[in-house]
Design a protein around this motif. Structure first.
Motif, PDB file in Angstrom:
ATOM      1  N   SER A  23       0.834  -1.207   0.000  1.00  0.00           N
ATOM      2  CA  SER A  23       0.000   0.000   0.000  1.00  0.00           C
ATOM      3  C   SER A  23       0.864   1.251   0.000  1.00  0.00           C
ATOM      4  CB  SER A  23      -0.912   0.006   1.232  1.00  0.00           C
ATOM      5  OG  SER A  23      -1.856  -1.032   1.153  1.00  0.00           O
ATOM      6  N   GLY A  24       0.369   2.288  -0.618  1.00  0.00           N
ATOM      7  CA  GLY A  24       1.120   3.535  -0.688  1.00  0.00           C
ATOM      8  C   GLY A  24       0.280   4.634  -1.292  1.00  0.00           C
ATOM      9  N   THR A  25       0.945   5.685  -1.746  1.00  0.00           N
ATOM     10  CA  THR A  25       0.273   6.844  -2.325  1.00  0.00           C
ATOM     11  C   THR A  25       0.855   7.139  -3.692  1.00  0.00           C
ATOM     12  OG1 THR A  25      -0.088   7.772  -0.123  1.00  0.00           O
ATOM     13  CG2 THR A  25      -0.255   9.279  -1.984  1.00  0.00           C
ATOM     14  N   PHE A  26      -0.020   7.319  -4.670  1.00  0.00           N
ATOM     15  CA  PHE A  26       0.383   7.747  -6.005  1.00  0.00           C
ATOM     16  C   PHE A  26       0.073   9.227  -6.118  1.00  0.00           C
ATOM     17  CE2 PHE A  26      -1.030   8.825 -10.341  1.00  0.00           C
ATOM     18  CZ  PHE A  26       0.163   8.619 -11.015  1.00  0.00           C
ATOM     19  N   THR A  27       1.081  10.027  -6.460  1.00  0.00           N
ATOM     20  CA  THR A  27       0.882  11.455  -6.690  1.00  0.00           C
ATOM     21  C   THR A  27       1.008  11.705  -8.185  1.00  0.00           C
ATOM     22  OG1 THR A  27       1.782  11.997  -4.515  1.00  0.00           O
ATOM     23  CG2 THR A  27       1.683  13.777  -6.139  1.00  0.00           C
ATOM     24  N   ALA A  28      -0.057  12.225  -8.782  1.00  0.00           N
ATOM     25  CA  ALA A  28      -0.055  12.470 -10.222  1.00  0.00           C
ATOM     26  C   ALA A  28       1.024  13.494 -10.572  1.00  0.00           C
ATOM     27  CB  ALA A  28      -1.421  12.969 -10.671  1.00  0.00           C
ATOM     28  N   PRO A  68      -3.017  16.796 -11.604  1.00  0.00           N
ATOM     29  CA  PRO A  68      -1.589  16.894 -11.311  1.00  0.00           C
ATOM     30  C   PRO A  68      -1.334  17.393  -9.888  1.00  0.00           C
ATOM     31  CG  PRO A  68      -2.054  17.788 -13.485  1.00  0.00           C
ATOM     32  CD  PRO A  68      -3.383  17.517 -12.827  1.00  0.00           C
ATOM     33  N   GLY A  69      -0.413  16.715  -9.206  1.00  0.00           N
ATOM     34  CA  GLY A  69      -0.051  17.093  -7.844  1.00  0.00           C
ATOM     35  C   GLY A  69      -0.952  16.518  -6.765  1.00  0.00           C
ATOM     36  N   THR A  70      -2.042  15.887  -7.156  1.00  0.00           N
ATOM     37  CA  THR A  70      -2.968  15.298  -6.188  1.00  0.00           C
ATOM     38  C   THR A  70      -2.526  13.879  -5.843  1.00  0.00           C
ATOM     39  OG1 THR A  70      -4.784  16.636  -7.037  1.00  0.00           O
ATOM     40  CG2 THR A  70      -5.391  14.674  -5.772  1.00  0.00           C
ATOM     41  N   SER A  71      -2.677  13.504  -4.571  1.00  0.00           N
ATOM     42  CA  SER A  71      -2.301  12.170  -4.103  1.00  0.00           C
ATOM     43  C   SER A  71      -3.517  11.251  -4.073  1.00  0.00           C
ATOM     44  CB  SER A  71      -1.687  12.247  -2.704  1.00  0.00           C
ATOM     45  OG  SER A  71      -0.479  12.972  -2.754  1.00  0.00           O
ATOM     46  N   TYR A  72      -3.306  10.006  -4.478  1.00  0.00           N
ATOM     47  CA  TYR A  72      -4.356   8.992  -4.519  1.00  0.00           C
ATOM     48  C   TYR A  72      -3.874   7.747  -3.771  1.00  0.00           C
ATOM     49  CZ  TYR A  72      -6.080  12.018  -8.208  1.00  0.00           C
ATOM     50  OH  TYR A  72      -6.524  13.103  -8.920  1.00  0.00           O
ATOM     51  N   THR A  73      -4.776   7.128  -3.029  1.00  0.00           N
ATOM     52  CA  THR A  73      -4.435   5.955  -2.229  1.00  0.00           C
ATOM     53  C   THR A  73      -4.384   4.698  -3.090  1.00  0.00           C
ATOM     54  OG1 THR A  73      -5.465   6.914  -0.277  1.00  0.00           O
ATOM     55  CG2 THR A  73      -5.166   4.523  -0.271  1.00  0.00           C
ATOM     56  N   VAL A  74      -3.337   3.904  -2.889  1.00  0.00           N
ATOM     57  CA  VAL A  74      -3.196   2.575  -3.484  1.00  0.00           C
ATOM     58  C   VAL A  74      -3.227   1.590  -2.319  1.00  0.00           C
ATOM     59  CG1 VAL A  74      -1.695   1.017  -4.771  1.00  0.00           C
ATOM     60  CG2 VAL A  74      -1.797   3.444  -5.400  1.00  0.00           C
ATOM     61  N   THR A  75      -4.158   0.630  -2.380  1.00  0.00           N
ATOM     62  CA  THR A  75      -4.288  -0.351  -1.303  1.00  0.00           C
ATOM     63  C   THR A  75      -3.908  -1.732  -1.823  1.00  0.00           C
ATOM     64  OG1 THR A  75      -6.096   0.919  -0.331  1.00  0.00           O
ATOM     65  CG2 THR A  75      -5.863  -1.376   0.374  1.00  0.00           C
ATOM     66  N   ILE A  76      -3.006  -2.370  -1.112  1.00  0.00           N
ATOM     67  CA  ILE A  76      -2.626  -3.753  -1.418  1.00  0.00           C
ATOM     68  C   ILE A  76      -2.625  -4.510  -0.107  1.00  0.00           C
ATOM     69  CG2 ILE A  76      -0.825  -5.283  -2.295  1.00  0.00           C
ATOM     70  CD1 ILE A  76      -0.025  -2.972  -4.159  1.00  0.00           C
ATOM     71  N   SER A  78      -5.182  -6.944   2.802  1.00  0.00           N
ATOM     72  CA  SER A  78      -6.533  -7.007   3.387  1.00  0.00           C
ATOM     73  C   SER A  78      -7.538  -7.582   2.404  1.00  0.00           C
ATOM     74  CB  SER A  78      -6.991  -5.630   3.879  1.00  0.00           C
ATOM     75  OG  SER A  78      -6.117  -5.151   4.869  1.00  0.00           O
ATOM     76  N   GLY A  79      -7.078  -8.494   1.544  1.00  0.00           N
ATOM     77  CA  GLY A  79      -7.988  -9.195   0.646  1.00  0.00           C
ATOM     78  C   GLY A  79      -8.075  -8.697  -0.769  1.00  0.00           C
ATOM     79  N   SER A  80      -7.408  -7.563  -1.102  1.00  0.00           N
ATOM     80  CA  SER A  80      -7.531  -7.051  -2.461  1.00  0.00           C
ATOM     81  C   SER A  80      -6.442  -6.026  -2.784  1.00  0.00           C
ATOM     82  CB  SER A  80      -8.905  -6.412  -2.665  1.00  0.00           C
ATOM     83  OG  SER A  80      -9.095  -5.364  -1.743  1.00  0.00           O
ATOM     84  N   SER A  81      -6.353  -5.711  -4.088  1.00  0.00           N
ATOM     85  CA  SER A  81      -5.504  -4.637  -4.594  1.00  0.00           C
ATOM     86  C   SER A  81      -6.442  -3.628  -5.257  1.00  0.00           C
ATOM     87  CB  SER A  81      -4.501  -5.181  -5.618  1.00  0.00           C
ATOM     88  OG  SER A  81      -3.652  -6.133  -5.018  1.00  0.00           O
ATOM     89  N   VAL A  82      -6.346  -2.338  -4.844  1.00  0.00           N
ATOM     90  CA  VAL A  82      -7.346  -1.349  -5.252  1.00  0.00           C
ATOM     91  C   VAL A  82      -6.691  -0.025  -5.634  1.00  0.00           C
ATOM     92  CG1 VAL A  82      -9.424  -0.092  -4.520  1.00  0.00           C
ATOM     93  CG2 VAL A  82      -8.961  -2.357  -3.580  1.00  0.00           C
ATOM     94  N   PHE A  83      -7.195   0.602  -6.725  1.00  0.00           N
ATOM     95  CA  PHE A  83      -6.851   1.976  -7.086  1.00  0.00           C
ATOM     96  C   PHE A  83      -8.064   2.600  -7.757  1.00  0.00           C
ATOM     97  CE2 PHE A  83      -5.291   5.206 -10.087  1.00  0.00           C
ATOM     98  CZ  PHE A  83      -4.607   6.034  -9.212  1.00  0.00           C
ATOM     99  N   GLN A  84      -8.574   3.681  -7.197  1.00  0.00           N
ATOM    100  CA  GLN A  84      -9.669   4.472  -7.774  1.00  0.00           C
ATOM    101  C   GLN A  84     -10.857   3.610  -8.215  1.00  0.00           C
ATOM    102  OE1 GLN A  84      -8.625   7.347  -6.398  1.00  0.00           O
ATOM    103  NE2 GLN A  84      -9.594   8.327  -8.122  1.00  0.00           N
TER     104      GLN A  84
END
Length: 161
Positions: A23-28, A68-76, A78-84
């Motif tokens: 899990s982490g954060t993607f910043t555009a 651009p410049g906005t951060s989005y959560t990436v979850t890996i 707890s049962g799944s891999s998720v983005f947006q």
């Protein structure tokens, strides 16, 4: 954890990718307003009787709007891999039979993982003896995000730049 962001400009076009295995954060990045993602669920672990774990689900989606410049959560985990809203669920662990494959939702294409095989051994004629070795652990999930003109899943310029 996750790979460093790879991005560069070629002929005025920003291209790049980022991979996550935790899990982490993607910043555009600057000038990036659309990304493509593939999410892969973790594989299930095998069981002590030799039954296999199910494969993780897979989903990909193209042209996800980002700022651009906005951060989005990436979850890996707890049962799944998720983005947006794109979700690939993990495969189930093997038990008395093979584990079920994980499912996927929210993508342009969603694929379920394969079921694990059932491999219960017999005692070979000896009482109180069972066959089959202990099952191994399943693979981890992942999320890969790409951007740039002409790049899209499943196969258009998705390799590392």
């Amino acid at each position: 954890m996750f790979a460093a962001i790879n991005s560069f400009i070629t002929g005025g076009i920003v291209k790049g990718q980022q991979e996550f295995t935790a899990s982490g954060t993607f910043t555009a990045p600057s000038y990036v307003t659309s990304v493509c993602v593939v999410c892969i669920g973790a594989g299930g672990s095998g069981a002590g009787n030799g039954a296999g774990g199910g494969g993780g689900g897979l989903a990909y989606k193209n042209n996800i709007t980002v700022v651009p410049g906005t951060s989005y959560t990436v979850t890996i985990g707890s049962g799944s891999s998720v983005f947006q809203g794109v979700t690939a669920n993990d495969g189930s662990n093997g038990s008395t039979t093979g584990g079920a494959g994980g499912t996927a939702t929210g993508g342009d294409a969603n694929y379920s993982g394969g079921a694990g095989g059932s491999s219960q051994g017999s005692g070979g004629g000896r009482t109180n003896s069972t066959g089959g070795a202990s099952g191994g652990g399943g693979s981890g999930g992942a999320v890969r995000i790409i951007w740039g003109y002409g790049r899209a899943f499943p196969s258009t310029l998705t390799n590392n730049l």
